[in-house]
Design a protein around this motif. Structure first.
Motif, PDB file in Angstrom:
ATOM      1  N   ILE A 201       0.830  -1.211   0.000  1.00  0.00           N
ATOM      2  CA  ILE A 201       0.000   0.000   0.000  1.00  0.00           C
ATOM      3  C   ILE A 201       0.864   1.262   0.000  1.00  0.00           C
ATOM      4  CG2 ILE A 201      -1.648   1.362   1.342  1.00  0.00           C
ATOM      5  CD1 ILE A 201      -2.841  -1.301   2.315  1.00  0.00           C
ATOM      6  N   ASN A 202       1.856   1.303   0.884  1.00  0.00           N
ATOM      7  CA  ASN A 202       2.644   2.531   1.048  1.00  0.00           C
ATOM      8  C   ASN A 202       3.709   2.711  -0.032  1.00  0.00           C
ATOM      9  OD1 ASN A 202       1.212   3.239   3.344  1.00  0.00           O
ATOM     10  ND2 ASN A 202       2.629   2.199   4.724  1.00  0.00           N
ATOM     11  N   HIS A 203       4.505   1.668  -0.241  1.00  0.00           N
ATOM     12  CA  HIS A 203       5.674   1.804  -1.119  1.00  0.00           C
ATOM     13  C   HIS A 203       5.382   1.492  -2.577  1.00  0.00           C
ATOM     14  CE1 HIS A 203       8.495   2.685   2.071  1.00  0.00           C
ATOM     15  NE2 HIS A 203       8.006   1.690   2.769  1.00  0.00           N
ATOM     16  N   PHE A 204       4.297   0.794  -2.830  1.00  0.00           N
ATOM     17  CA  PHE A 204       3.966   0.493  -4.228  1.00  0.00           C
ATOM     18  C   PHE A 204       2.843   1.398  -4.733  1.00  0.00           C
ATOM     19  CE2 PHE A 204       2.258  -1.683  -7.875  1.00  0.00           C
ATOM     20  CZ  PHE A 204       3.380  -2.188  -8.512  1.00  0.00           C
ATOM     21  N   LEU A 205       1.683   1.318  -4.111  1.00  0.00           N
ATOM     22  CA  LEU A 205       0.531   2.056  -4.626  1.00  0.00           C
ATOM     23  C   LEU A 205       0.633   3.563  -4.380  1.00  0.00           C
ATOM     24  CD1 LEU A 205      -2.429  -0.318  -3.654  1.00  0.00           C
ATOM     25  CD2 LEU A 205      -1.269  -0.111  -5.854  1.00  0.00           C
ATOM     26  N   ILE A 206       0.782   3.962  -3.124  1.00  0.00           N
ATOM     27  CA  ILE A 206       0.718   5.390  -2.784  1.00  0.00           C
ATOM     28  C   ILE A 206       1.893   6.173  -3.366  1.00  0.00           C
ATOM     29  CG2 ILE A 206       0.773   7.063  -0.891  1.00  0.00           C
ATOM     30  CD1 ILE A 206      -0.808   5.099   0.796  1.00  0.00           C
ATOM     31  N   LYS A 207       3.118   5.694  -3.147  1.00  0.00           N
ATOM     32  CA  LYS A 207       4.293   6.443  -3.611  1.00  0.00           C
ATOM     33  C   LYS A 207       4.359   6.478  -5.139  1.00  0.00           C
ATOM     34  CE  LYS A 207       8.175   6.025  -1.201  1.00  0.00           C
ATOM     35  NZ  LYS A 207       8.307   7.271  -0.443  1.00  0.00           N
ATOM     36  N   THR A 208       3.908   5.412  -5.799  1.00  0.00           N
ATOM     37  CA  THR A 208       3.867   5.417  -7.263  1.00  0.00           C
ATOM     38  C   THR A 208       2.827   6.410  -7.770  1.00  0.00           C
ATOM     39  OG1 THR A 208       4.563   3.093  -7.365  1.00  0.00           O
ATOM     40  CG2 THR A 208       3.496   4.013  -9.320  1.00  0.00           C
ATOM     41  N   ALA A 209       1.666   6.412  -7.138  1.00  0.00           N
ATOM     42  CA  ALA A 209       0.608   7.354  -7.534  1.00  0.00           C
ATOM     43  C   ALA A 209       1.058   8.801  -7.336  1.00  0.00           C
ATOM     44  CB  ALA A 209      -0.662   7.080  -6.720  1.00  0.00           C
TER      45      ALA A 209
END
Length: 416
Positions: A201-209
């Motif tokens: 959630i934090n390092h893949f989805l949120i930071k990428t978004a």
């Protein structure tokens, strides 16, 4: 008082060497443009010769990981700007229809296969093996320049070049979540079920978004500021060098400050600029400045790499290091690439070029240094030796074959 002649001051000596490197960076790409050799090969040979002449600075070592991280970080973001500016119609599906396969299939397969190979062949600990897979996953936008699409203002003709450019621009940022995965494993242990959800959630989805949004916003804002607000007379007076640095540094710095992936933001911001076809002449000048800046740092990094390989030549004689490098270059990336392109309309030759020329380079060094500075990994020296050796073999194998393949591309790979 007698004048002191022929006294050696270390600072002045380094200034002389810096000037010599800048001269090499200016001359070498022009001199060898029609030769069956690429600039990084010349720089590595230069570094080896400098070592033999007793000019040796051990820059590539564990104690210099912070300096390595910062220098390679700058080189990569400059090259990402270059890659983004080259892509015509960056927001059309036609541009990404093959690159997406490389990102969602080839990249994860490469990470898993490289991690397994690192554990099985090199004997790396689980977290270190995962880090090896992560740093080996991106196609380097610097070394892949031989196979990048045409410069701004020129028509795209080749599917393979467009695909490799799009892949190199995107997957350098997408390697970050997997590097964080390795860092988390090294820090919290390999009980993945305890923290995998938080990482995703934090390092893949949120930071990428955030990286995507930051790139779009900064690219749009910079374009409007320069080309919409300014008058035609003002635009002609704006320094292309300063504007190019702004396009590179503003999206990166702003996105990193709010917790996103700056590599993604830089590439996306440059794509926003390249999307405005009516300003092609300006995009070309921005690209040219960045390319000159990139050439200087590439020359420095590979000259130092040549020194390192000459002073640690036993690395290349280690059968495990050589085996892992050749497995990565000739098996893992080509097979992963070929599988992802199955069922497409690309010819066998086009699939071979896209699959085989996933070149590893400066981005891998950056991610390795970043990980070393943020977690305590086992097998650090072993990891460093494997990564540097793999880049060395990649530069030689891909570099010596690049010109020949270029000629084949011109005959067999038109984007129709």
């Amino acid at each position: 008082m007698e004048a002191e002649l022929f006294t050696i001051d270390e600072y002045e000596l380094w200034l002389l060497l810096a000037g010599a490197i800048a001269l090499l960076a200016a001359i070498v790409p022009i001199v060898i443009v029609k030769r069956h050799i690429t600039p990084p090969i010349i720089y590595i040979i230069t570094g080896i010769c400098m070592y033999l002449l007793n000019v040796n600075y051990q820059f590539i070592s564990l104690k210099h990981s912070t300096e390595i991280e910062k220098i390679t970080e700058f080189v990569v973001i400059v090259s990402l700007t270059n890659a983004g500016l080259k892509i015509k119609k960056p927001f059309e599906w036609r541009t990404w229809k093959y690159a997406v396969r490389l990102l969602v299939i080839t990249m994860p397969v490469t990470i898993v296969a490289a991690a397994f190979a690192g554990w099985w062949i090199a004997g790396l600990a689980p977290a270190a093996a995962l880090l090896f897979g992560a740093v080996m996953s991106p196609t380097d936008p610097v070394l892949a320049s031989e196979f990048q699409t045409t410069a701004p203002g020129e028509e795209d003709k080749y599917k393979t070049k467009l695909t490799l450019t799009a892949e190199a621009g995107a997957n350098d940022g997408l390697a970050f979540p997997f590097t964080y995965l390795a860092i988390t494993a090294a820090t919290l242990g390999t009980n993945y079920e305890e923290w995998a959800g938080t990482w995703f959630i934090n390092h893949f989805l949120i930071k990428t978004a955030i990286g995507l949004a930051g790139g779009l916003l900064c690219g749009w804002a910079l374009y409007k500021l320069v080309f919409s607000v300014s008058s035609a007379d003002t635009i002609s007076k704006i320094s292309r060098g300063i504007l190019s640095l702004a396009l590179t540094l503003v999206p990166y710095g702003a996105t990193e400050l709010v917790g996103g992936y700056g590599f993604i933001a830089v590439f996306v911001a440059a794509c926003v600029f390249s999307n405005y076809e009516d300003k092609e002449e300006h995009m070309e000048s921005l690209h040219d400045f960045n390319e000159e800046l990139e050439n200087i740092f590439v020359a420095f990094i590979f000259i130092v790499s040549g020194m390192y390989m000459a002073s640690n030549y036993e690395i290349l004689l280690n059968p495990k290091i050589m085996l892992l490098a050749l497995v990565m270059i000739f098996i893992i990336r080509p097979v992963a690439g070929w599988v992802s392109l199955a069922g497409t309309k690309l010819s066998a030759f086009q699939k071979f070029v896209v699959s085989f020329y996933g070149i590893r380079g400066i981005g891998s060094i950056y991610y390795l240094a970043y990980a070393f500075n943020n977690a305590d990994f086992q097998n650090k020296q072993t990891l460093l030796n494997h990564v540097v050796a793999l880049i060395f073999f990649s530069v030689l194998i891909h570099g010596f074959s690049a010109r020949y393949i270029q000629k084949k591309i011109q005959k067999l790979d038109t984007d129709t």
